[in-house]
Structures are given as structure tokens and as C-alpha cells.
Design a protein around this motif. Sequence first.
Motif, PDB file in Angstrom:
ATOM      1  N   ALA A 156     116.687  55.820 -32.121  1.00  0.00           N
ATOM      2  CA  ALA A 156     117.995  55.854 -32.784  1.00  0.00           C
ATOM      3  C   ALA A 156     119.119  55.864 -31.750  1.00  0.00           C
ATOM      4  CB  ALA A 156     118.086  57.078 -33.690  1.00  0.00           C
ATOM      5  N   THR A 160     121.838  52.903 -31.277  1.00  0.00           N
ATOM      6  CA  THR A 160     123.260  53.233 -31.407  1.00  0.00           C
ATOM      7  C   THR A 160     124.034  52.779 -30.181  1.00  0.00           C
ATOM      8  OG1 THR A 160     122.680  55.152 -32.768  1.00  0.00           O
ATOM      9  CG2 THR A 160     124.887  55.110 -31.816  1.00  0.00           C
ATOM     10  N   TRP A 203     118.117  54.790 -40.388  1.00  0.00           N
ATOM     11  CA  TRP A 203     119.177  54.691 -39.383  1.00  0.00           C
ATOM     12  C   TRP A 203     119.192  53.299 -38.753  1.00  0.00           C
ATOM     13  CZ3 TRP A 203     123.168  57.809 -38.191  1.00  0.00           C
ATOM     14  CH2 TRP A 203     123.848  57.568 -36.995  1.00  0.00           C
TER      15      TRP A 203
END
Length: 432
Positions: A156, A160, A203
Motif C-alpha cells: 500500500a 501510494t 486500497w
Amino acid sequence: MSRKFLDTESPGWVTDGLISEAQRQQLLARYPQQAPALGLLPILGSVLVGLSGLSVVAANWQGLPTALRLALLLASLMGSYAAGSYFLRRGNPDLGHGLIGLGLILFGASIILTSQLYQLVGYDASGLLAWVVAGVGLSYVYGSRLLVLLTVLIGAAVQTYCVESLGIFSYVTAWLIAGGLGYYWWRRPDVVGSYVLAAGLLWQAGLLIIVLHAKITWFFVPTMLIYAAGDWQPNRLGGRALQVPPLVAAYLFMFGLAIFGEADAYANVLRPPLLPYLGALGAVLALSVAGKRARGRLASLPDWLLLLPGFYLSGGLSLAVATLVVLYAHAGSVLTRANRDHDPEQLTIGAVLFVAATAVAYFKLTWGFMDKSLFFLIGGILLLGLSWYLRRRNAQVLAASPAVAQQAGTPAVIANEPGAPESTQHSSLLND
């Protein structure tokens, strides 16, 4: 079974004649007293010592020679892995996996610090991809829930960074999480790992929608694909745990639509092209239904009510009524399934969903034109009627149990009667 529960309740069992003192001692021996604090102390001590060393190094990092910096990074990395392997061989998996996880974190830190040390400007995520690969590999090697959690978090974080700093979506990272850890989950579908993996995949899907600048409702195509994977999982608990985060996301979306969907200003944000969207969602629905049929789980099909595309309706009263009908129907399906399976946890969830839908109905439909006392009266009558119906169903099921036993050729036995077996009497005492 909890050792504390045995220590508290087992003397009463001996007094009531349910078990003998010898059997009580056998139960206590089977569930020995554990000392979790003793196992936690080495972990906390290691963390404090490590933080102390990192603080000293960080304070003097710029003044250290380059060779010494590299030596410190390599020594800390290899030391963590070596110490973790040592404690695993000594039969201490918690501390061993914790140190392996620390080594995984230090591996990523070493990649970042080395790039800063040599003034390497990263225009791609190739270095960070090695971090994700290491996490997936260590998860397979050690079979640790902690390492799976760390790898999902690392994936994640890397994704990101790619989206925020590089403006790209790393499909390799997404595939490593979905494919690598997805296969791991398929083979070892524990409940906690299912929650973690599903949240990490959601996510990744959300970041993909951001990068593609797509309508946010496209998010529910990969979301329900995760849900469909849970339908095909042979392990029922692991499969259902994987489905919880997608269902929570779908419910929150429908709940928000019921509250804020009166205006038609959301059309440009929520409404993708009708036929492609319904085609993609329909394909995932077909895959989910096939999995439910193959695993005998068609009773959970009403979960898909939350995915009805009501956002294609014009805003206003029609949309508010439609979303409330969906919320009530979904809550009713949860209550019905919980009542049939005698699942108190699902019954509580269904009741909460019913109350939430009622609260939305009150604030959206009745605040302006219905007296509040009248609405509370109607809501109370609905809840009382629901409670009466569920109790009546439970009574019918219990009353039908002796009849079913007699039809099967087995006489119904009433506990505590003179002719009842001793085991049945003990069972009755435990239930009391």
C-alpha cells in the motif's frame, strides 16, 4: 478453551458431579497456564534496544563515513534475520517472526537510505518493488500472519508513493499483492489474514481508480471481484472474512447515497456508461453466483442488493426511497439468515443495520412532514413486531426438534427425566 475459564468453572463441575477431580486435573493439564507477559518482555526489550541504537545512528548519520553507513545497514539487516531464525529454531515463533518482520522493515529502509547516500533520484519504483517481492517471499517461507500484514502495508505504501509522487500506477505491485498474497491466502485462509488482504486490495483498487480518473463507481467492479473470490474459497470462515471489507465498502456507499443523493449534482461523478458498467458488474455477479452454488452458499446472495445501481435514478424523493428500500431489504436478509442459522452475532449486525436504515428514513423522509412522536411509535412497533416474529420462529424450531427426531426413528429424550441417559442430564445442566 481459556485456562482462566477452567480455573473458575471446573470446581463447580466437580461439585455438581459433571466430572471427577481426576478428569478436572486432566483438563487443566491439557490447557496449561501461559504467561503472555514473559513472551512479550523480550519483544519489548528488543524494540527498545533497537530504537536506542537507531536514535544514536540517526543523530550521527551525516557524519559517518560511507563505508561505515553501508556496514551498519548490512549488519542490522543480517542481524535481524539471523536472530529471527535463531528464535524460531528455539521454538519461540512470536519473537522469531517479529525479528524477521523487523528485518523486512530494515530492508526497505536500507533501499531508501542507500538511494539517498549515493544521490540516486528515483523516477520509477524498481527499488521499492524489491521490497514488496521480499515481503511476499518471506510470507511464503515463514508462513507468518505478521509478515503478510507487513507486506500488505508495504504494498500500500509503495503504491501510494507511485500515485502521489510519480503519477503512475504500479501494476507489478498490485499483481504481487493480488497474485502472490492471493495464492497464499487461498492455501491458508485464516480470518485475520483475509481481513488484511481484502483491505489491502481495496486500497490498491481505489488508487487505480484515482490514476485512471474513472467514475468512482467503477471501484465496485474489482471490489466485488474480491467478494466473488470469497465465494469460491472452500474454507467458509476464511471466505466470509475476505468478503467483509467489500461489503462494508458497498454498504457505506449505499448509506451515503441515501443521505446525500437527493441532489442530482453527483451525476458526473457516479454515473459511468450504462452498458459497459452493468456488463462488467454482471460478469462479476455471474462469477459470484457460480461460486455460491458450487459451495452451497446461495443464502448469501442478497448481499448483492447493496450493488443495485440506484445512482442512475434522478436525485430527489425517488432516489431516497429506492436506497432506503435496498437498505431495509438487505437488513431483512441478514436477520432472516441469522435466524435460520441461529447466529447471534449476525442477528446483532442485522438489528444494527435495521436501526441505521430507520434512522436514515427518519431524518430524510419524516423530519419535515411527520410528527416525530408518530414516527417513533411506528419505528417501535416495527422493532417489536420483528422481535416477536424472531422469537416465534425460534419456538417453532425448538418445538419441531422432537418431532423430527421421532420421524427419524429415534425417540425424543427429555433431559432430567428418570430414564434419560446421564450424558443428557449433564448436557442439560451445562445449558442451564
